[in-house]
Design an enzyme around this catalytic site. Structure first.
Site, PDB file in Angstrom:
ATOM      1  CB  THR A   1      -5.888 -23.377  27.568  1.00 33.14           C
ATOM      2  OG1 THR A   1      -7.259 -23.008  27.773  1.00 33.14           O
ATOM      3  CG2 THR A   1      -5.112 -23.197  28.853  1.00 33.14           C
TER       4      THR A   1
ATOM      5  CG  ASN B   1      -1.878 -19.359  28.685  1.00 31.94           C
ATOM      6  OD1 ASN B   1      -1.802 -18.386  29.435  1.00 31.94           O
ATOM      7  ND2 ASN B   1      -2.830 -20.266  28.792  1.00 31.94           N
TER       8      ASN B   1
ATOM      9  CE1 TYR C   1      -7.004 -17.986  35.344  1.00 28.74           C
ATOM     10  CE2 TYR C   1      -5.092 -17.285  36.604  1.00 28.74           C
ATOM     11  CZ  TYR C   1      -5.781 -17.369  35.402  1.00 28.74           C
ATOM     12  OH  TYR C   1      -5.236 -16.829  34.261  1.00 28.74           O
TER      13      TYR C   1
ATOM     14  CG  HIS D   1      -7.649 -13.936  31.691  1.00 21.57           C
ATOM     15  ND1 HIS D   1      -8.231 -15.160  31.923  1.00 21.57           N
ATOM     16  CD2 HIS D   1      -8.617 -13.008  31.900  1.00 21.57           C
ATOM     17  CE1 HIS D   1      -9.506 -14.978  32.270  1.00 21.57           C
ATOM     18  NE2 HIS D   1      -9.766 -13.679  32.263  1.00 21.57           N
TER      19      HIS D   1
ATOM     20  CE  LYS E   1      -3.022 -15.742  31.671  1.00 19.03           C
ATOM     21  NZ  LYS E   1      -3.185 -17.202  31.465  1.00 19.03           N
TER      22      LYS E   1
ATOM     23  NE  ARG F   1      -3.711 -18.286  25.972  1.00 22.77           N
ATOM     24  CZ  ARG F   1      -4.811 -18.530  26.669  1.00 22.77           C
ATOM     25  NH1 ARG F   1      -5.767 -19.313  26.160  1.00 22.77           N
ATOM     26  NH2 ARG F   1      -4.985 -17.992  27.867  1.00 22.77           N
TER      27      ARG F   1
ATOM     28  NE  ARG G   1     -12.100 -17.598  25.706  1.00 20.26           N
ATOM     29  CZ  ARG G   1     -11.597 -18.282  26.733  1.00 20.26           C
ATOM     30  NH1 ARG G   1     -10.904 -17.648  27.678  1.00 20.26           N
ATOM     31  NH2 ARG G   1     -11.756 -19.579  26.827  1.00 20.26           N
TER      32      ARG G   1
ATOM     33  CG  PHE H   1      -2.662 -26.724  36.857  1.00 19.72           C
ATOM     34  CD1 PHE H   1      -3.195 -25.444  36.778  1.00 19.72           C
ATOM     35  CD2 PHE H   1      -3.421 -27.783  36.369  1.00 19.72           C
ATOM     36  CE1 PHE H   1      -4.456 -25.223  36.223  1.00 19.72           C
ATOM     37  CE2 PHE H   1      -4.678 -27.571  35.816  1.00 19.72           C
ATOM     38  CZ  PHE H   1      -5.199 -26.287  35.737  1.00 19.72           C
TER      39      PHE H   1
ATOM     40  CD  GLU I   1     -12.594 -12.870  34.044  1.00 19.85           C
ATOM     41  OE1 GLU I   1     -12.251 -12.382  32.946  1.00 19.85           O
ATOM     42  OE2 GLU I   1     -12.466 -14.079  34.319  1.00 19.85           O
TER      43      GLU I   1
HETATM   44  P1  TYD Z   1      -8.581 -21.804  31.833  1.00 26.44           P
HETATM   45  O1  TYD Z   1      -9.522 -20.819  32.436  1.00 26.44           O
HETATM   46  O2  TYD Z   1      -9.027 -23.234  31.696  1.00 26.44           O
HETATM   47  O3  TYD Z   1      -8.075 -21.366  30.366  1.00 26.44           O
HETATM   48  P2  TYD Z   1      -7.997 -19.987  29.568  1.00 26.44           P
HETATM   49  O4  TYD Z   1      -6.883 -19.159  30.140  1.00 26.44           O
HETATM   50  O5  TYD Z   1      -7.675 -20.424  28.148  1.00 26.44           O
HETATM   51  O6  TYD Z   1      -9.344 -19.310  29.669  1.00 26.44           O
HETATM   52  O7  TYD Z   1      -7.225 -21.824  32.683  1.00 26.44           O
HETATM   53  C1  TYD Z   1      -6.715 -20.666  33.229  1.00 26.44           C
HETATM   54  C2  TYD Z   1      -5.217 -20.745  33.216  1.00 26.44           C
HETATM   55  O8  TYD Z   1      -4.776 -21.836  34.036  1.00 26.44           O
HETATM   56  C3  TYD Z   1      -4.615 -21.040  31.845  1.00 26.44           C
HETATM   57  O9  TYD Z   1      -4.528 -19.893  31.029  1.00 26.44           O
HETATM   58  C4  TYD Z   1      -3.279 -21.600  32.218  1.00 26.44           C
HETATM   59  C5  TYD Z   1      -3.559 -22.374  33.515  1.00 26.44           C
HETATM   60  N1  TYD Z   1      -3.717 -23.815  33.247  1.00 26.44           N
HETATM   61  C6  TYD Z   1      -2.624 -24.645  33.519  1.00 26.44           C
HETATM   62  O10 TYD Z   1      -1.581 -24.183  33.999  1.00 26.44           O
HETATM   63  N2  TYD Z   1      -2.727 -25.980  33.249  1.00 26.44           N
HETATM   64  C7  TYD Z   1      -3.868 -26.510  32.716  1.00 26.44           C
HETATM   65  O11 TYD Z   1      -3.905 -27.764  32.506  1.00 26.44           O
HETATM   66  C8  TYD Z   1      -4.971 -25.651  32.442  1.00 26.44           C
HETATM   67  C9  TYD Z   1      -6.251 -26.208  31.867  1.00 26.44           C
HETATM   68  C10 TYD Z   1      -4.861 -24.309  32.733  1.00 26.44           C
END
Ligand code: TYD
Length: 158
Positions: A96, A117, A54, A120, A14, A107, A90, A62, A131
């Site tokens: 996350t 973070n 997303y 992905h 990212k 992370r 993962r 957010f 994807e």
């Molecule tokens: P998600 O698919 O829930 O997590 P992951 O990336 O661990 O599979 O969320 C996608 C992205 O959305 C996450 O990497 C960062 C962002 N996000 C936020 O900004 N705030 C939040 O509270 C959450 C849950 C995700």
């Protein structure tokens, strides 16, 4: 022991990782694990692609800041393959929120943020397939052998 199967998964390095010069550090972690890079390119993610990627978060408060963040610089997208590649990546990535992630994960070691973070990774076989198709054309994916394959994967090599 859980079953071992060859899988493919989609990784996005990212914008914060690119901005913080952590691309090599992150790539190295996947590479050292024994995962095979079968596709890789740098790109800016367009609106429609982020909205699709997303989709499950589109009603979250957010979402707009997430979109801004994901478009704040180019990203690198990668397709990786390997035994149980989806769950293995993962684990390497961690949960996350960086401030909750275990040390040892990307992370956990490198992020303190719940949004920025760094990386992905697809969360399951169906998502991974969708994807990879979202970001790669068939001709951008490579099928090839690596000589370390047996050392990395085989349980009866010696
Ligand atoms: P998600 O698919 O829930 O997590 P992951 O990336 O661990 O599979 O969320 C996608 C992205 O959305 C996450 O990497 C960062 C962002 N996000 C936020 O900004 N705030 C939040 O509270 C959450 C849950 C995700």
């Amino acid at each position: 022991m859980s079953q071992q199967q060859e899988e493919k998964t989609l990784i996005i390095i990212k914008p914060d990782a690119i901005q913080r010069s952590l691309f090599g550090e992150i790539l190295g972690r996947f590479e050292r694990k024994g995962l095979k890079i079968i596709g890789m390119k740098m790109m800016r993610i367009e609106d429609v692609v982020i909205e699709e990627h997303y989709e499950h978060l589109k009603d979250k408060p957010f979402f707009q800041t997430l979109k801004n963040y994901m478009q704040s610089s180019p990203v690198v997208v990668m397709a990786l393959s390997g035994v149980n590649a989806i769950s293995a990546t993962r684990l390497i990535v961690g949960p996350t929120k960086g401030y909750e992630a275990d040390a040892g994960s990307i992370r956990g070691d490198l992020s303190l943020s719940g949004q920025s973070n760094l990386v992905h990774a697809s969360d399951g076989p169906e998502t991974a397939e969708k994807e990879i198709k979202r970001f790669f054309e068939e001709k951008e994916l490579f099928d090839y052998k690596k000589p370390d394959y047996k050392l990395v994967y085989s349980e009866d090599y010696f």
